[in-house]
Design an enzyme around this catalytic site. Structure first.
Site, short mmCIF file in Angstrom:
data_model
loop_
_atom_site.label_atom_id
_atom_site.label_comp_id
_atom_site.label_asym_id
_atom_site.label_seq_id
_atom_site.Cartn_x
_atom_site.Cartn_y
_atom_site.Cartn_z
N ARG A 119 6.57 7.24 20.24
CA ARG A 119 6.76 5.77 20.18
C ARG A 119 5.84 5.05 21.18
O ARG A 119 5.51 3.89 21.02
CB ARG A 119 8.24 5.38 20.40
CG ARG A 119 8.48 3.86 20.33
CD ARG A 119 9.91 3.46 19.99
NE ARG A 119 10.91 4.29 20.60
CZ ARG A 119 11.27 4.24 21.89
NH1 ARG A 119 10.71 3.36 22.70
NH2 ARG A 119 12.19 5.07 22.36
N TYR B 221 2.16 -15.19 3.16
CA TYR B 221 2.87 -14.07 2.54
C TYR B 221 4.38 -14.34 2.60
O TYR B 221 4.89 -14.83 3.62
CB TYR B 221 2.50 -12.79 3.31
CG TYR B 221 3.11 -11.55 2.74
CD1 TYR B 221 2.64 -11.02 1.54
CD2 TYR B 221 4.16 -10.91 3.37
CE1 TYR B 221 3.19 -9.88 1.00
CE2 TYR B 221 4.73 -9.77 2.84
CZ TYR B 221 4.24 -9.26 1.65
OH TYR B 221 4.81 -8.13 1.12
N ASP C 278 -4.09 -13.17 9.58
CA ASP C 278 -3.78 -12.02 8.73
C ASP C 278 -5.01 -11.76 7.86
O ASP C 278 -5.34 -12.56 6.99
CB ASP C 278 -2.53 -12.36 7.89
CG ASP C 278 -2.09 -11.22 6.97
OD1 ASP C 278 -2.93 -10.37 6.61
OD2 ASP C 278 -0.90 -11.21 6.60
N LYS D 127 -2.46 -2.05 2.12
CA LYS D 127 -3.32 -2.54 1.05
C LYS D 127 -4.68 -1.83 1.12
O LYS D 127 -4.74 -0.64 1.00
CB LYS D 127 -3.42 -4.07 1.14
CG LYS D 127 -2.05 -4.76 1.41
CD LYS D 127 -1.08 -4.65 0.27
CE LYS D 127 0.35 -5.06 0.61
NZ LYS D 127 0.54 -6.36 1.21
C1 LIG Z 1 1.58 -7.01 1.96
C2 LIG Z 1 1.24 -8.07 2.91
C3 LIG Z 1 1.94 -8.20 4.13
C4 LIG Z 1 3.11 -7.32 4.48
O1 LIG Z 1 2.72 -5.99 4.63
P1 LIG Z 1 3.73 -4.74 4.43
O2 LIG Z 1 2.83 -3.58 4.72
O3 LIG Z 1 4.23 -4.80 3.02
O4 LIG Z 1 4.82 -4.91 5.41
C5 LIG Z 1 1.53 -9.18 5.01
N1 LIG Z 1 0.51 -10.02 4.71
C6 LIG Z 1 -0.17 -9.92 3.56
C7 LIG Z 1 -1.28 -10.87 3.29
C8 LIG Z 1 0.17 -8.96 2.63
O5 LIG Z 1 -0.51 -8.87 1.47
#
Ligand SMILES: *Cc1c(COP(=O)(O)O)cnc(C)c1O
Length: 394
Positions: free
Chosen positions: A61, A114, A186, A211
């Site tokens: 952790r 998101y 992000d 992603k």
């Molecule tokens: C999918 C996504 C998230 C969240 O990510 P997780 O891995 O599903 O927790 C945050 N921001 C964007 C732009 C996303 O596409």
């Protein structure tokens, strides 16, 4: 000799070799340190590690060698002093925000974000006494006007789901600096290979590594990148105590995925450009939202803020909700699923899926019509994708 030239490498090379350390047995790939804890030679050594007097691992952790390689690589790719890998993209968003926000603080964020980030800001953070104002980030005057004496953070993602608007990161960084705020972006839809927010003056970058970074649809994970002081607080206060750390196995899978990030993104963008042009010209579709199209709001940012337009396209099928649903159901090659950045082309219906928690009025205000569809363009042959759409329209 190895890794003596990292400062000069291109991003495609860094994604493969960056942060790699030669280990004892000369393994080509990064060893997977699938361990919860680390052994001390003596009680004194354990004490010295806890006291920070001796480098070395203590407990996963608090850090793990496999995870650390992913963090070094992501820091190199984003041009950051340090990075932290997290259990999910949402753990990255929440950790980044909690590093800077305390009860009584306020943040200004894009009103298009998101879905779970929206819920985090408007529900969970509110419970902790942190308030937010959501504004249209295409209008930096509106962003500036929303800043209050207790505002600490500016937050957005660009391009943003589902209409792919692009926000001016240099302007956002300037507003943040003028008001002494921390700016957080992000960067999930772009990855550092297409867009580097820190180079434009942004303070922190977060990713859903689920992603494009992993790229194979088999991991949930996140990344935060920033300066050493911010990242130290994030790792050794927020992640340590809230606990949203990544599994070493997931870090290992993302390291494997990153080796092909450059070639994958090239194909995602090539395919998306062809598909967007096809949809844009087709009489059965009305609006197509893709920054690569010259009529899109974000087009002027291509080639400066972002290298290419990415692999996500939204479009409206002429007709009503049932027509859109029937079209999706007739597709044979596109997979019906949320998420993005995978080898498989995915299609989803925002009104009934990702944006279904919205009230119908809020959905309409956000431009999420009943005939809007979103695709994450995969790595297939693009002519096969077009043929699938053709047969579904018949
Ligand atoms: C999918 C996504 C998230 C969240 O990510 P997780 O891995 O599903 O927790 C945050 N921001 C964007 C732009 C996303 O596409």
């Amino acid at each position: 000799m190895q890794n003596n030239n990292q400062g000069k490498w291109n991003l495609a090379t860094l994604a493969i070799h960056g942060g790699h350390q030669r280990e004892a047995f000369g393994s080509l790939t990064t060893p997977l340190y699938q361990t919860a804890t680390f052994v001390f030679d003596s009680a004194e050594q354990g004490g010295a590690r806890f006291a920070g007097e001796e480098p070395g691992y203590i407990y996963t952790r608090l850090g793990n060698p496999t995870t650390a390689e992913l963090e070094r690589k992501m820091a190199l790719l984003e041009g950051a002093e340090d990075a932290a890998a997290t259990a999910s993209g949402m753990a990255a968003v929440s950790s980044a925000l909690l590093t800077h926000l305390h009860a009584g603080d306020h943040l200004v964020a894009s009103k298009a974000v998101y879905g779970c980030t929206f819920a985090l800001m408007t529900t969970q953070l509110t419970r902790l006494g942190i308030t937010s104002t959501l504004v249209d980030f295409t209008d930096m005057n509106a962003v500036e006007a929303a800043i209050k004496p207790n505002t600490k953070v500016l937050f957005c993602e660009t391009p943003v789901n589902p209409h792919l608007q692009v926000f001016d990161l240099t302007a956002m960084a300037n507003v943040a600096k003028a008001h002494n705020l921390v700016s957080i972006v992000d960067n999930t839809f772009m990855t550092p290979l297409l867009q580097q927010p820190l180079a434009m003056g942004i303070d922190m970058v977060i990713h859903s590594a689920t992603k494009y970074l992993n790229g194979h649809g088999d991991v949930i994970a996140g990344i935060v990148c920033g300066n050493a002081e911010h990242m130290h607080r994030l790792k050794y206060e927020i992640l340590k105590d809230f606990g949203g750390v990544i599994s070493p196995h997931d870090a290992w899978l993302i390291l494997r995925g990153l080796k092909t990030l450059d070639v994958r993104l090239t194909r995602h963008c090539d395919n998306a450009e062809v598909l967007a042009e096809y949809l844009d010209k087709h009489p059965k579709f009305s609006q197509v939202f893709y920054p690569g199209l010259s009529h899109h709001q974000g087009h002027r940012f291509i080639g400066n803020q972002m290298k290419r337009a990415g692999g996500v396209i939204a479009f409206e099928l002429k007709g009503n909700k049932q027509d859109a649903i029937n079209f999706v159901n007739r597709l044979g090659l596109f997979t019906i699923a949320v998420s993005l950045g995978d080898a498989e082309s995915l299609i989803q219906h925002p009104a009934s899926m990702t944006h279904s928690p919205y009230t119908p009025e809020a959905r309409l205000a956000a431009g999420i019509t009943d005939n809007l569809l979103r695709i994450s363009v995969g790595l297939e042959n693009v002519q096969d994708l077009i043929a699938d759409i053709e047969q579904a329209l018949l």
